[in-house]
Scaffold this motif. Structure first.
Motif, PDB file in Angstrom:
ATOM      1  N   TRP A 118     -21.267 -66.480 -29.157  1.00  0.00           N
ATOM      2  CA  TRP A 118     -22.675 -67.210 -29.467  1.00  0.00           C
ATOM      3  C   TRP A 118     -23.414 -66.452 -30.720  1.00  0.00           C
ATOM      4  O   TRP A 118     -24.572 -66.978 -30.819  1.00  0.00           O
ATOM      5  N   GLU A 119     -23.019 -65.039 -31.031  1.00  0.00           N
ATOM      6  CA  GLU A 119     -24.014 -64.307 -31.606  1.00  0.00           C
ATOM      7  C   GLU A 119     -24.311 -64.798 -33.093  1.00  0.00           C
ATOM      8  O   GLU A 119     -23.363 -65.376 -33.974  1.00  0.00           O
ATOM      9  N   VAL A 176     -10.527 -80.192 -33.312  1.00  0.00           N
ATOM     10  CA  VAL A 176     -11.893 -79.381 -33.595  1.00  0.00           C
ATOM     11  C   VAL A 176     -12.839 -80.631 -33.813  1.00  0.00           C
ATOM     12  O   VAL A 176     -13.930 -80.615 -33.236  1.00  0.00           O
ATOM     13  N   GLY A 177     -12.774 -81.305 -34.776  1.00  0.00           N
ATOM     14  CA  GLY A 177     -13.488 -82.666 -34.860  1.00  0.00           C
ATOM     15  C   GLY A 177     -12.914 -83.788 -35.742  1.00  0.00           C
ATOM     16  O   GLY A 177     -12.372 -83.242 -36.982  1.00  0.00           O
ATOM     17  N   ASP A 178     -12.705 -84.897 -35.502  1.00  0.00           N
ATOM     18  CA  ASP A 178     -12.292 -85.964 -36.466  1.00  0.00           C
ATOM     19  C   ASP A 178     -12.923 -86.328 -37.671  1.00  0.00           C
ATOM     20  O   ASP A 178     -12.333 -86.924 -38.647  1.00  0.00           O
ATOM     21  N   TYR A 179     -14.001 -85.806 -37.640  1.00  0.00           N
ATOM     22  CA  TYR A 179     -15.034 -86.186 -38.974  1.00  0.00           C
ATOM     23  C   TYR A 179     -15.081 -84.763 -39.895  1.00  0.00           C
ATOM     24  O   TYR A 179     -15.692 -84.812 -40.882  1.00  0.00           O
ATOM     25  N   ILE A 214     -19.473 -62.993 -41.197  1.00  0.00           N
ATOM     26  CA  ILE A 214     -19.503 -63.411 -39.589  1.00  0.00           C
ATOM     27  C   ILE A 214     -18.783 -62.353 -38.895  1.00  0.00           C
ATOM     28  O   ILE A 214     -18.304 -62.639 -37.677  1.00  0.00           O
ATOM     29  N   LYS A 215     -18.920 -61.399 -39.240  1.00  0.00           N
ATOM     30  CA  LYS A 215     -18.207 -60.095 -38.666  1.00  0.00           C
ATOM     31  C   LYS A 215     -18.721 -59.986 -37.016  1.00  0.00           C
ATOM     32  O   LYS A 215     -17.928 -59.784 -36.026  1.00  0.00           O
ATOM     33  N   ASP A 216     -20.302 -60.175 -36.779  1.00  0.00           N
ATOM     34  CA  ASP A 216     -20.389 -60.085 -35.614  1.00  0.00           C
ATOM     35  C   ASP A 216     -20.219 -61.073 -34.627  1.00  0.00           C
ATOM     36  O   ASP A 216     -20.057 -61.023 -33.460  1.00  0.00           O
ATOM     37  N   LEU A 217     -19.885 -62.211 -35.212  1.00  0.00           N
ATOM     38  CA  LEU A 217     -19.511 -63.459 -34.258  1.00  0.00           C
ATOM     39  C   LEU A 217     -18.247 -63.259 -33.737  1.00  0.00           C
ATOM     40  O   LEU A 217     -17.996 -63.749 -32.597  1.00  0.00           O
ATOM     41  N   HIS A 218     -17.276 -62.336 -34.323  1.00  0.00           N
ATOM     42  CA  HIS A 218     -16.069 -62.031 -33.693  1.00  0.00           C
ATOM     43  C   HIS A 218     -15.898 -60.916 -32.993  1.00  0.00           C
ATOM     44  O   HIS A 218     -15.101 -60.739 -32.141  1.00  0.00           O
ATOM     45  N   HIS A 259     -17.125 -73.122 -35.410  1.00  0.00           N
ATOM     46  CA  HIS A 259     -16.349 -72.199 -36.169  1.00  0.00           C
ATOM     47  C   HIS A 259     -15.287 -71.536 -35.207  1.00  0.00           C
ATOM     48  O   HIS A 259     -14.331 -71.386 -35.357  1.00  0.00           O
ATOM     49  N   VAL A 260     -16.029 -71.312 -33.835  1.00  0.00           N
ATOM     50  CA  VAL A 260     -14.867 -70.544 -33.188  1.00  0.00           C
ATOM     51  C   VAL A 260     -13.879 -71.402 -32.616  1.00  0.00           C
ATOM     52  O   VAL A 260     -12.511 -70.934 -32.921  1.00  0.00           O
ATOM     53  N   LYS A 261     -14.078 -72.906 -32.574  1.00  0.00           N
ATOM     54  CA  LYS A 261     -12.901 -73.824 -32.388  1.00  0.00           C
ATOM     55  C   LYS A 261     -11.922 -73.852 -33.657  1.00  0.00           C
ATOM     56  O   LYS A 261     -10.594 -73.794 -33.271  1.00  0.00           O
ATOM     57  N   LEU A 262     -12.594 -73.717 -34.849  1.00  0.00           N
ATOM     58  CA  LEU A 262     -11.662 -73.683 -36.068  1.00  0.00           C
ATOM     59  C   LEU A 262     -10.765 -72.322 -36.144  1.00  0.00           C
ATOM     60  O   LEU A 262      -9.482 -72.510 -36.319  1.00  0.00           O
TER      61      LEU A 262
END
Length: 429
Positions: free
Chosen positions: A426-427, A144-147, A417-421, A93-96
């Motif tokens: 890693w939260e 991010v990922g080829d798949y 996902i507010k906490d995540l950002h 998600h963070v990479k995206l």
């Protein structure tokens, strides 16, 4: 981020990026053996486990989110069950989000697998929005990922962009504009629109609005009357390009922590208490990081026989400490058991345990009574999470969290996902 605006805007400059079968695709990205196979991501892979994320291949075989695993295996015998890896999904998600921010500053994550990219101020830089969308797709595959695949909707506002992203899956690219909106809506039902479930659909139909086209052409006054709130006006704005009402980060109204219980966990009362305590500490962590205290506490237990225990109380002194939440819920469970002379509420029939907090108060407004000053405990919690934020989760833990039994599996959901950002990469939320 608050990019809500009340002005007419008809150019399709808002992109809604929806990752397809995100959890399962992340598993397939990291494990080449899973690619091309029907995969079901589950919290637990026992026969009564629940499918929380089927892969694209599994969906093609009829496997749906929420199915019990044994039912899904009957439908698709070669289904591969995989247990969840929350940290993996957060990392992707963070990479995206980092990739999306290369295209614009105005990126609003809406969930673990969805994000809005507002290019309204970038029209000179990006003459073709479809070209930008294709570049985003390619950047996700490359960086991010080829798949990993995504469906992207493009429209003049966030709601219509989200709707467009649902129309072609997987790997879709759809535009909604004034030129084609009527054709798009004519093929849909009310419940096909994001945000309209059966309850809202019934209310609209009771008001004589039976289709998305009728919803679009109903007057604002009629919609406010039918919806009995300003929500009706919002529907008019969304479907008539009258403004943006979905591009704000919402404040917390409620926090919940829920866990499904495995067959092995149900056999141990101590493990069930550990799960309840972990849920309370999860809510503590969120409240500390948002600098909030709760004034209302909820707890519930669901059982395999369909029965449900529910409790809710308003507290006189706002609460934040997870162990206090846990102790309060346990005390009320004991009182319930004694009053009704029933078996323990945490028993071998438990299917799910949940805790919720609401009615929040900012931490700097909390006042304790004359004989109870908890400021040292409050400072301890803040320090605990500050250290863990800096050096990693569980660098410091309370003694009450150290148990000999099998640790409770960490989960992650599709919601906020507010906490995540706001806090750290890693939260969990």
């Amino acid at each position: 981020m608050n990019a809500n605006r009340l002005r007419t805007h008809t150019e399709p400059t808002v992109l809604f990026v929806d990752m397809n079968s995100f959890f399962a695709s992340c598993e397939q990205q990291d494990n080449h053996w899973l690619r091309g196979r029907p995969v079901a991501v589950c919290v637990y892979t026992g026969r009564q486990g629940c499918v929380i994320a089927p892969s694209i291949e599994a969906k093609g075989r009829g496997v749906k989110t929420g199915m019990r695993l044994d039912e899904a295996m009957q439908l698709c015998p070669d289904l591969v069950p995989v247990e969840t890896h929350p940290s993996r999904y957060r990392d992707y998600h963070v990479k995206l989000i980092n990739v999306l921010k290369r295209f614009a500053d105005e990126v609003l994550p809406k969930s673990i697998d969805e994000a809005i990219v507002d290019l309204t101020r970038y029209q000179l830089a990006y003459p073709s929005m479809t070209d930008v969308a294709r570049r985003i797709k390619q950047a996700i595959r490359t960086d991010v990922g080829d798949y990993l695949r995504c469906s992207i909707g493009i429209a003049p506002n966030a709601f219509l962009a989200k709707l467009a992203s649902t129309l072609q899956k997987p790997d879709g690219l759809t535009i909604i504009s004034p030129a084609n909106i009527d054709d798009v809506l004519a093929k849909l039902t009310l419940t096909d629109l994001p945000g309209i479930a059966h309850g809202m659909s019934a209310r609209l139909e009771a008001g004589g609005i039976n289709t998305p086209l009728e919803l679009r052409y109903a007057s604002p006054d009629r919609l406010k009357l039918v919806c009995k709130s300003i929500v009706g006006w919002h529907w008019h704005l969304r479907l008539n390009f009258g403004g943006e009402v979905d591009m704000a980060t919402q404040a917390y109204k409620q926090m919940q922590a829920i866990r499904s219980v495995s067959g092995a966990q149900r056999q141990s009362v101590e493990t069930l208490h550990t799960i309840l305590r972990t849920l309370c500490l999860t809510l503590e962590r969120r409240m500390v990081r948002q600098q909030l205290f709760c004034q209302r506490l909820q707890g519930w237990v669901r059982y395999w026989n369909g029965k449900r225990y529910e409790d809710e109380l308003t507290v006189s002194i706002p609460m934040q400490d997870g162990i206090d939440l846990y102790t309060t819920l346990c005390s009320r469970m004991d009182n319930y058991q004694q009053a009704h002379r029933c078996t323990p509420l945490l028993n071998a029939d438990v299917r799910q345990i949940g805790v919720g907090v609401t009615d929040f108060m900012p931490a700097d407004m909390v006042q304790y009574d004359l004989f109870e000053d908890n400021t040292r405990k409050d400072k301890f919690r803040q320090t605990l999470y500050a250290i863990n934020d800096r050096f990693g989760p569980n660098t410091l833990v309370r003694a009450t969290q150290i148990r000999p039994e099998t640790p409770v599996k960490e989960l992650i959901g599709f919601g906020s996902i507010k906490d995540l950002h706001d806090i750290t990469d890693w939260e969990a939320v």
